[in-house]
Write an enzyme that holds these catalytic residues in place. Sequence first.
Site, mmCIF file in Angstrom:
data_model
loop_
_atom_site.group_PDB
_atom_site.id
_atom_site.type_symbol
_atom_site.label_atom_id
_atom_site.label_comp_id
_atom_site.label_asym_id
_atom_site.label_seq_id
_atom_site.Cartn_x
_atom_site.Cartn_y
_atom_site.Cartn_z
ATOM 1 N N HIS A 75 0.825 -1.082 -0.060
ATOM 2 C CA HIS A 75 -0.050 -0.080 0.074
ATOM 3 C C HIS A 75 0.910 1.329 0.084
ATOM 4 C CE1 HIS A 75 0.498 -0.325 4.666
ATOM 5 N NE2 HIS A 75 0.408 1.155 4.188
ATOM 6 N N ASP A 120 0.027 -7.714 1.409
ATOM 7 C CA ASP A 120 0.442 -6.307 1.620
ATOM 8 C C ASP A 120 2.167 -6.274 1.858
ATOM 9 O OD1 ASP A 120 0.587 -3.385 1.855
ATOM 10 O OD2 ASP A 120 -0.129 -3.440 3.516
ATOM 11 N N GLN A 209 1.106 6.128 12.028
ATOM 12 C CA GLN A 209 1.398 6.652 10.697
ATOM 13 C C GLN A 209 2.675 6.940 10.286
ATOM 14 O OE1 GLN A 209 -1.526 7.230 12.751
ATOM 15 N NE2 GLN A 209 -2.668 5.881 11.468
ATOM 16 N N GLY A 210 3.151 6.447 9.074
ATOM 17 C CA GLY A 210 4.539 6.680 8.812
ATOM 18 C C GLY A 210 5.405 5.392 8.806
ATOM 19 N N ASP A 211 4.902 4.643 9.813
ATOM 20 C CA ASP A 211 5.744 3.310 9.724
ATOM 21 C C ASP A 211 5.297 2.220 8.907
ATOM 22 O OD1 ASP A 211 7.258 4.233 12.251
ATOM 23 O OD2 ASP A 211 5.333 3.979 13.494
ATOM 24 N N SER A 212 4.413 2.406 7.989
ATOM 25 C CA SER A 212 4.071 1.250 7.197
ATOM 26 C C SER A 212 5.397 0.906 6.413
ATOM 27 C CB SER A 212 2.989 2.077 6.056
ATOM 28 O OG SER A 212 1.614 2.057 6.557
#
Length: 265
Positions: A75, A120, A209-212
């Site tokens: 993603h 993913d 958020q931002g660690d994906s």
Amino acid sequence: MRSWRTLLARTTATLAAAITVASMGALAAPGAAHADASVVGGTRATLGEFPWMVRLSMGCGGALYSSTLVLTAAHCVSSTGTNTSITATLGVVDLNSTSKITRKSNYVYRAPGYTGSGKDWAFIRLASPVTGVATLPIAKTTAYDTGTFTIAGWGAATEGGAQQRYLLKATVPFVSDTTCNSSSMYNGEIIASNEICAGYTAGGTDTCQGDSGGPMFRRDSANAWVQVGIVSWGDGCARPNKPGVYTQVSYFAATIAAAATTLGG
């Protein structure tokens, strides 16, 4: 609706605002707000502790799989094909360090059949090899898909917060598929065959958020680090009864290895 742990799902305006906040706050001088906070609820990593950690310019994380390949989340990228727009930063814990290593991408490979739920994972191929930096092996069996895991990243230290200047780390316990899919947690949303949950019932420690795309990892029987998960999604960050959800790397190990061979990695 799945809450991906990346900035990509936000609007351009929101992304620009997040970058501005980061450059003025968390990416500013030592001692700025959240400089000593964690992914959510941990501590700052030390230089060389997790050398294979990668920061990607689109606001995601990743792990150095080989000298030319970064394993990240599907993603985080739009499609398979030529892509020279991504910058990978590695070799440091401080993104402002003058000793950081950077590489541009030349190709992106997104998991075949990815449609926004499950599968993913993706590869970013680098335009030139990274030498002298350790890579992170992936788990090839389910033997390590339990226990206590380590998470790390430059993502927000609080839900809705700014990205971080320093690499932050924490540990989280395995949560069984049955528990994670219970009505008190994700109520059947977890794809048990290829997703793995980790976190505390009380919350307080989590990726955000931002660690994906970043790795979840643990020690193997030889006391070496092995990657068991890829940061994927969750309901908010570090909320009670809402553990982080990760791509279960062991399930895709053969497919990931075959893709790496095809990509020359």
